[in-house]
Design an enzyme around this catalytic site. Structure first.
Site, PDB file in Angstrom:
ATOM      1  N   PHE A 135       0.867  -1.189   0.000  1.00 43.72           N
ATOM      2  CA  PHE A 135       0.000   0.000   0.000  1.00 43.72           C
ATOM      3  C   PHE A 135       0.901   1.237   0.000  1.00 43.72           C
ATOM      4  CE2 PHE A 135      -2.337   3.546   1.757  1.00 43.72           C
ATOM      5  CZ  PHE A 135      -3.543   3.457   1.072  1.00 43.72           C
ATOM      6  N   ASP A 220       9.438   2.954   1.431  1.00 45.53           N
ATOM      7  CA  ASP A 220       8.304   3.740   1.917  1.00 45.53           C
ATOM      8  C   ASP A 220       8.259   3.598   3.438  1.00 45.53           C
ATOM      9  OD1 ASP A 220       5.783   4.527   2.820  1.00 45.53           O
ATOM     10  OD2 ASP A 220       4.738   3.836   1.026  1.00 45.53           O
ATOM     11  N   LYS A 249       2.883  10.919   7.706  1.00 47.58           N
ATOM     12  CA  LYS A 249       2.188  10.637   8.967  1.00 47.58           C
ATOM     13  C   LYS A 249       2.737  11.408  10.170  1.00 47.58           C
ATOM     14  CE  LYS A 249       0.213   6.133   7.698  1.00 47.58           C
ATOM     15  NZ  LYS A 249      -1.215   6.417   7.619  1.00 47.58           N
TER      16      LYS A 249
HETATM   17  N1  PLP Z   1       2.414   4.560   2.282  1.00 42.77           N
HETATM   18  C1  PLP Z   1       2.125   3.843   3.367  1.00 42.77           C
HETATM   19  C2  PLP Z   1       3.041   2.725   3.770  1.00 42.77           C
HETATM   20  C3  PLP Z   1       0.990   4.126   4.132  1.00 42.77           C
HETATM   21  O1  PLP Z   1       0.699   3.401   5.207  1.00 42.77           O
HETATM   22  C4  PLP Z   1       0.149   5.195   3.718  1.00 42.77           C
HETATM   23  C5  PLP Z   1      -1.079   5.516   4.475  1.00 42.77           C
HETATM   24  O2  PLP Z   1      -1.588   4.756   5.246  1.00 42.77           O
HETATM   25  C6  PLP Z   1       0.489   5.928   2.571  1.00 42.77           C
HETATM   26  C7  PLP Z   1       1.625   5.588   1.883  1.00 42.77           C
HETATM   27  C8  PLP Z   1      -0.378   7.062   2.105  1.00 42.77           C
HETATM   28  O3  PLP Z   1      -0.297   8.131   2.966  1.00 42.77           O
HETATM   29  P1  PLP Z   1      -1.413   9.302   2.928  1.00 42.77           P
HETATM   30  O4  PLP Z   1      -2.689   8.701   3.398  1.00 42.77           O
HETATM   31  O5  PLP Z   1      -0.865  10.369   3.841  1.00 42.77           O
HETATM   32  O6  PLP Z   1      -1.497   9.765   1.517  1.00 42.77           O
END
Ligand code: PLP
Length: 388
Positions: A135, A220, A249
């Site tokens: 994700f 990520d 976050k």
């Molecule tokens: N990457 C990871 C690993 C995430 O857990 C999330 C959100 O949960 C995102 C990207 C996307 O972040 P945002 O919701 O701030 O766009």
């Protein structure tokens, strides 16, 4: 104060419909707790999806935001700014090796969009390799790297092609990564996908493979970063350094911020090749400086490591009937259940504990890093009552 029924009605009438909502309105936060409109207190093991590492309303973040709001809220990156410069300096001191070129933006998905562009610009290549169960966000570039069909399927025709390989399977990765690969994208722990940590040997082998082919390794760290796993960044457990890292976050104490961080050795990107109106604004930078400083000075990364280890061993020792496996690192914990997670989330909430799902049958805990063992024990007791 707006009436609860009215508040629900207004959100249901005018909201996008994109979110499944719990029938609770949270109106206040204090430390590890949030409160609903009736004043009921909940122990927040969601941290607002992993944002509130410092808990809610940390005094250092409140005063940084208040002071900066009265000084300068907005300042486009076409000008220099004192708070932004200070944040760069602080980030460079916390992030290992030479990962100290930064592009500041406003969310995790935006950071992953930026990372793809940086990888393309720096490598001059097009190919993207991502992991199954991944994700990475919901904007088109980030969504293209997100494996879960339910998020991707309606938009498939708009998305760039991505090669998906099994997570933690280095042979599959080696078959997919070539000299036309721009970026190999991986989470240090797959969060939404069910809290699956990347093996250290897997990350090390991905690093080698990227070195051999010239592909950029993007880690990520949007959910795993800023101390969550017991190190500042999850890849540090494997002793590697990616070419590019994305964070979001928890970086700015609750204000929206994302960052693309890449190795200085790769150099800057071309002028006008990327940009953002709000990215790097002084208000978010001031909040980030306060949040990162508090996390460092209050020893919260160590707290995540030590209390996380302790809590994991307590959870495993409970040997609960409803739990198939406990996984995670630090204060990022997943309990794979023998049944669906939704009724368990509801039952925990009735006992005053808010937790998250990760897929259909994994219970995910992302408590604030300030949490104490006594408070973790409260979560453990509620889980035992519901799943024992
Ligand atoms: N990457 C990871 C690993 C995430 O857990 C999330 C959100 O949960 C995102 C990207 C996307 O972040 P945002 O919701 O701030 O766009």
């Amino acid at each position: 104060m707006i009436e609860t029924a009215k508040l629900f009605e207004l959100e249901n009438q005018h909201g996008s419909g994109a979110y499944g909502k719990r029938p609770t309105a949270l109106v206040r936060g204090e430390g590890v707790y949030v409160f609903d409109e009736a004043g009921r207190r909940y122990l927040d093991a969601t941290s607002g999806q992993g944002v509130a590492a410092l808990g809610h309303c940390h005094p250092a973040v409140i005063s940084a935001i208040s002071e900066q709001a009265a000084t300068l809220i907005t300042c486009h990156e076409s000008f220099y700014n004192d708070r932004r410069a200070k944040l760069y300096e602080l980030l460079a001191s916390l992030i290992p090796a030479d990962l100290n070129r930064f592009f500041l933006c406003n969310s995790g998905a935006e950071a992953n969009e930026g990372a793809l562009k940086v990888a393309k610009l720096l490598s001059g290549r097009d190919g993207i390799v991502a992991a199954k169960r991944s994700f990475h966000g919901r904007t088109t570039g980030a969504l293209s790297m997100t494996w879960t069909q339910k998020y991707r399927k309606p938009f498939q025709e708009w998305l760039p092609a991505v090669d998906y390989v099994a997570f933690n399977d280095i042979e599959a990765a080696k078959r997919a990564i070539s000299e036309s690969t721009a970026a190999v994208v991986v989470e240090a722990i797959q969060g939404e996908g069910g809290v699956h940590p990347a093996d250290n040997a897997y990350l090390q082998a991905l690093r080698d493979c990227c070195d051999q082919t010239g592909a950029m390794l993007i880690v990520d760290e949007i959910q795993t970063g800023i101390g969550r796993t017991g190190k500042w960044f999850g890849f540090e457990h494997a002793g590697i350094v990616p070419d590019i890292m994305t964070v979001g976050k928890a970086i700015a104490g609750g204000l929206p911020m994302g960052a693309v961080c890449w190795r200085a050795a790769h150099g800057p990107i071309d002028r006008a090749s990327h940009g953002s109106t709000f990215g790097g604004n002084p208000l978010a930078c001031a909040a980030a400086i306060a949040a990162l400083t508090a996390i460092r000075d209050e020893g919260l990364v160590e707290n995540a490591r030590d209390n996380g280890l302790w809590f994991m061993s307590e959870l495993r020792a409970q040997n609960l009937r409803g739990v198939r496996q406990a996984r995670g690192r630090g204060l990022m914990i997943g309990l794979e259940l023998r049944g669906r997670v939704t009724p368990i989330l509801k039952a925990l909430q009735e006992r005053g504990v808010l937790a998250l799902p990760a897929g259909l049958n994994t219970l995910r805990l992302l408590p604030p890093l300030i949490i104490t063992r006594d408070q973790l024990a409260v979560i453990g007791d509620a889980i035992a009552a519901v799943l024992g």
